[in-house]
Design an enzyme around this catalytic site. Structure first.
Site, mmCIF file in Angstrom:
data_model
loop_
_atom_site.group_PDB
_atom_site.id
_atom_site.type_symbol
_atom_site.label_atom_id
_atom_site.label_comp_id
_atom_site.label_asym_id
_atom_site.label_seq_id
_atom_site.Cartn_x
_atom_site.Cartn_y
_atom_site.Cartn_z
ATOM 1 N N SER A 1 0.842 -1.196 0.000
ATOM 2 C CA SER A 1 0.000 0.000 0.000
ATOM 3 C C SER A 1 0.879 1.249 0.000
ATOM 4 O O SER A 1 1.685 1.455 0.915
ATOM 5 C CB SER A 1 -0.889 0.014 1.242
ATOM 6 O OG SER A 1 -1.374 1.325 1.446
ATOM 7 N N HIS B 1 -1.374 -1.375 -4.209
ATOM 8 C CA HIS B 1 -2.612 -1.005 -3.513
ATOM 9 C C HIS B 1 -2.632 0.513 -3.317
ATOM 10 O O HIS B 1 -1.739 1.082 -2.688
ATOM 11 C CB HIS B 1 -2.669 -1.738 -2.170
ATOM 12 C CG HIS B 1 -3.960 -1.555 -1.444
ATOM 13 N ND1 HIS B 1 -5.104 -2.257 -1.750
ATOM 14 C CD2 HIS B 1 -4.294 -0.733 -0.407
ATOM 15 C CE1 HIS B 1 -6.082 -1.893 -0.936
ATOM 16 N NE2 HIS B 1 -5.623 -0.967 -0.116
ATOM 17 N N ASP C 1 -4.653 3.687 -1.912
ATOM 18 C CA ASP C 1 -5.691 4.075 -0.963
ATOM 19 C C ASP C 1 -6.182 5.489 -1.237
ATOM 20 O O ASP C 1 -5.446 6.456 -1.092
ATOM 21 C CB ASP C 1 -5.142 3.990 0.465
ATOM 22 C CG ASP C 1 -4.982 2.557 0.927
ATOM 23 O OD1 ASP C 1 -5.970 1.804 0.844
ATOM 24 O OD2 ASP C 1 -3.881 2.185 1.355
ATOM 25 N N MET D 1 -8.772 8.386 -0.156
ATOM 26 C CA MET D 1 -9.586 8.810 0.998
ATOM 27 C C MET D 1 -10.092 10.234 0.779
ATOM 28 O O MET D 1 -9.361 11.083 0.273
ATOM 29 C CB MET D 1 -8.736 8.773 2.268
ATOM 30 C CG MET D 1 -8.069 7.431 2.522
ATOM 31 S SD MET D 1 -7.224 7.407 4.109
ATOM 32 C CE MET D 1 -6.470 5.784 4.051
ATOM 33 N N HIS E 1 -8.398 1.220 -3.908
ATOM 34 C CA HIS E 1 -9.302 1.056 -2.766
ATOM 35 C C HIS E 1 -9.948 2.407 -2.463
ATOM 36 O O HIS E 1 -9.309 3.292 -1.906
ATOM 37 C CB HIS E 1 -8.465 0.545 -1.571
ATOM 38 C CG HIS E 1 -9.229 0.365 -0.302
ATOM 39 N ND1 HIS E 1 -8.616 0.170 0.912
ATOM 40 C CD2 HIS E 1 -10.573 0.353 -0.050
ATOM 41 C CE1 HIS E 1 -9.533 0.041 1.855
ATOM 42 N NE2 HIS E 1 -10.724 0.151 1.302
ATOM 43 N N MET F 1 -11.990 4.731 -0.460
ATOM 44 C CA MET F 1 -12.603 5.002 0.847
ATOM 45 C C MET F 1 -13.257 6.372 0.753
ATOM 46 O O MET F 1 -12.823 7.341 1.371
ATOM 47 C CB MET F 1 -11.533 4.934 1.945
ATOM 48 C CG MET F 1 -11.113 3.503 2.264
ATOM 49 S SD MET F 1 -9.532 3.418 3.117
ATOM 50 C CE MET F 1 -8.436 3.501 1.710
ATOM 51 N N MET G 1 -11.571 -5.547 5.701
ATOM 52 C CA MET G 1 -10.738 -4.628 6.488
ATOM 53 C C MET G 1 -10.438 -5.249 7.849
ATOM 54 O O MET G 1 -11.355 -5.657 8.563
ATOM 55 C CB MET G 1 -11.457 -3.284 6.709
ATOM 56 C CG MET G 1 -11.624 -2.404 5.483
ATOM 57 S SD MET G 1 -10.093 -1.958 4.603
ATOM 58 C CE MET G 1 -9.114 -1.182 5.887
ATOM 59 N N PHE H 1 -6.115 5.114 8.181
ATOM 60 C CA PHE H 1 -4.693 5.352 8.467
ATOM 61 C C PHE H 1 -3.875 4.071 8.317
ATOM 62 O O PHE H 1 -4.395 2.979 8.536
ATOM 63 C CB PHE H 1 -4.519 5.875 9.902
ATOM 64 C CG PHE H 1 -5.336 7.101 10.176
ATOM 65 C CD1 PHE H 1 -4.868 8.360 9.796
ATOM 66 C CD2 PHE H 1 -6.585 7.002 10.759
ATOM 67 C CE1 PHE H 1 -5.639 9.494 10.002
ATOM 68 C CE2 PHE H 1 -7.366 8.140 10.980
ATOM 69 C CZ PHE H 1 -6.888 9.383 10.600
ATOM 70 N N GLY H 2 -2.605 4.264 7.991
ATOM 71 C CA GLY H 2 -1.681 3.137 7.999
ATOM 72 C C GLY H 2 -1.156 2.927 9.412
ATOM 73 O O GLY H 2 -1.361 3.760 10.298
ATOM 74 N N GLY H 3 -0.513 1.806 9.619
ATOM 75 C CA GLY H 3 0.178 1.564 10.882
ATOM 76 C C GLY H 3 -0.699 1.249 12.075
ATOM 77 O O GLY H 3 -0.251 1.353 13.221
ATOM 78 N N ASP I 1 -6.716 -6.196 4.537
ATOM 79 C CA ASP I 1 -6.075 -4.887 4.555
ATOM 80 C C ASP I 1 -6.102 -4.313 5.973
ATOM 81 O O ASP I 1 -7.172 -4.097 6.528
ATOM 82 C CB ASP I 1 -6.849 -3.972 3.588
ATOM 83 C CG ASP I 1 -6.201 -2.621 3.382
ATOM 84 O OD1 ASP I 1 -5.097 -2.394 3.905
ATOM 85 O OD2 ASP I 1 -6.812 -1.784 2.689
ATOM 86 N N GLY I 2 -4.891 -4.092 6.516
ATOM 87 C CA GLY I 2 -4.779 -3.432 7.812
ATOM 88 C C GLY I 2 -4.050 -4.260 8.846
ATOM 89 O O GLY I 2 -4.479 -5.366 9.194
ATOM 90 N N GLY I 3 -2.905 -3.733 9.275
ATOM 91 C CA GLY I 3 -2.159 -4.386 10.355
ATOM 92 C C GLY I 3 -1.495 -5.688 9.954
ATOM 93 O O GLY I 3 -1.226 -6.547 10.810
HETATM 94 C C1 DX5 Z 1 -6.166 1.788 5.730
HETATM 95 C C2 DX5 Z 1 -5.763 1.466 4.321
HETATM 96 C C3 DX5 Z 1 -4.672 0.481 4.235
HETATM 97 C C4 DX5 Z 1 -3.368 0.907 4.873
HETATM 98 C C5 DX5 Z 1 -2.789 -0.317 5.510
HETATM 99 O O1 DX5 Z 1 -7.310 2.537 5.739
HETATM 100 O O2 DX5 Z 1 -6.862 0.976 3.585
HETATM 101 O O3 DX5 Z 1 -4.458 0.020 2.910
HETATM 102 O O4 DX5 Z 1 -2.440 1.436 3.983
HETATM 103 O O5 DX5 Z 1 -1.673 0.051 6.232
HETATM 104 P P1 DX5 Z 1 -0.944 -0.939 7.243
HETATM 105 O O6 DX5 Z 1 -0.501 -2.131 6.432
HETATM 106 O O7 DX5 Z 1 0.181 -0.127 7.770
HETATM 107 O O8 DX5 Z 1 -1.955 -1.309 8.281
HETATM 108 ZN ZN ZN Z 2 -6.446 -0.045 1.615
#
Ligand code: DX5
Ligand code: ZN
Length: 228
Positions: A7, A32, A34, A36, A65, A67, A136, A142-144, A174-176
């Protein structure tokens, strides 16, 4: 076959092209992306012009993706920008069936995403239309963030449903996702794995991608001998 989808949310936006090429060289399958809007999720990222600008520099599958609320307004722009897979959130559009058909009719693969709290039942009747379901494993924005382990049963339930209905649909998570959680989601039935911070925030992103891929493949190979 497991696919790894880095991502770019966690990439360095000032060096986006470099960071895209880097993961492609390291063996990523999808990119990927994202998107938003500051309404559906509390963050704002990128739009069609950035996707179009990256398109000539990569052969990877562009996995977009969305959002964003009312995604219908922007589907054509993302298709023209070069999206290969266009995923909308079930929570963000009132006429999900219409939205997915619109994407499909234009030769792009439709995907549908579900927030952690959204049950699988909302997509039951559109499953035959989609190429991919995005589960999800964090609340989007957010990432991380930390992987929500309570979602693992949802992945399992979706895999069973797809087998039962004899549908060829990818399950993306997707996520974590990191080398530990990837084993859990692949074991549960996911076959497309998104990772942002685990790749881009590591000291050696190429190595991090390889580690993730290895972990996913080991579990997948051990599963392919058994009935899921
Ligand atoms: C979150 C995004 C993810 C994000 C995942 O809303 O859709 O794609 O980049 O980031 P990590 O892998 O750091 O959780
Ligand atoms: Zn995503």
């Amino acid at each position: 076959m497991i696919k790894i989808a880095p991502s770019i949310l966690s990439a360095d936006f000032a060096y986006l092209r470099r960071d895209v090429v880097m993961v492609e060289e390291a063996g990523a399958d999808y990119l990927h992306i994202d998107v938003m809007d500051g309404h559906f999720v509390p963050n704002i990222t990128i739009g069609p012009p950035v996707v179009a600008a990256l398109r000539p520099h990569s052969k990877m599958v562009f996995d977009v993706h969305l959002m964003i609320n009312n995604p219908d307004r922007y589907l054509t722009s993302f298709i023209e920008a070069g999206a290969d897979i266009l995923t909308v959130h079930a929570e963000a559009t009132l006429h999900l069936d219409r939205t997915l058909r619109f994407i499909k009719e234009r030769g792009v693969k439709p995907g549908v995403a579900l927030n952690p709290a959204t049950p699988l039942s909302v997509i039951e009747y559109v499953l035959p239309l989609v190429d991919q379901v995005l589960i999800m494993t964090v609340n989007p924005g957010f990432g991380g963030q930390r992987f929500i382990k309570e979602i693992v049963p949802k992945i399992k339930a979706l895999r069973s449903l797809l087998i039962q209905e004899e549908l060829e649909v990818d399950i993306e998570v997707d996520g974590g996702i990191n080398p530990e959680t990837v084993s859990e989601v692949v074991r549960a039935g996911a076959n497309v794995v998104v990772a942002g911070s685990a790749i881009y925030r590591s000291e050696n992103p190429k190595e991090a991608l390889a580690t993730l891929k290895r972990a996913a493949y080991i579990i997948n190979n051990s599963l392919s001998h058994k009935e899921r």
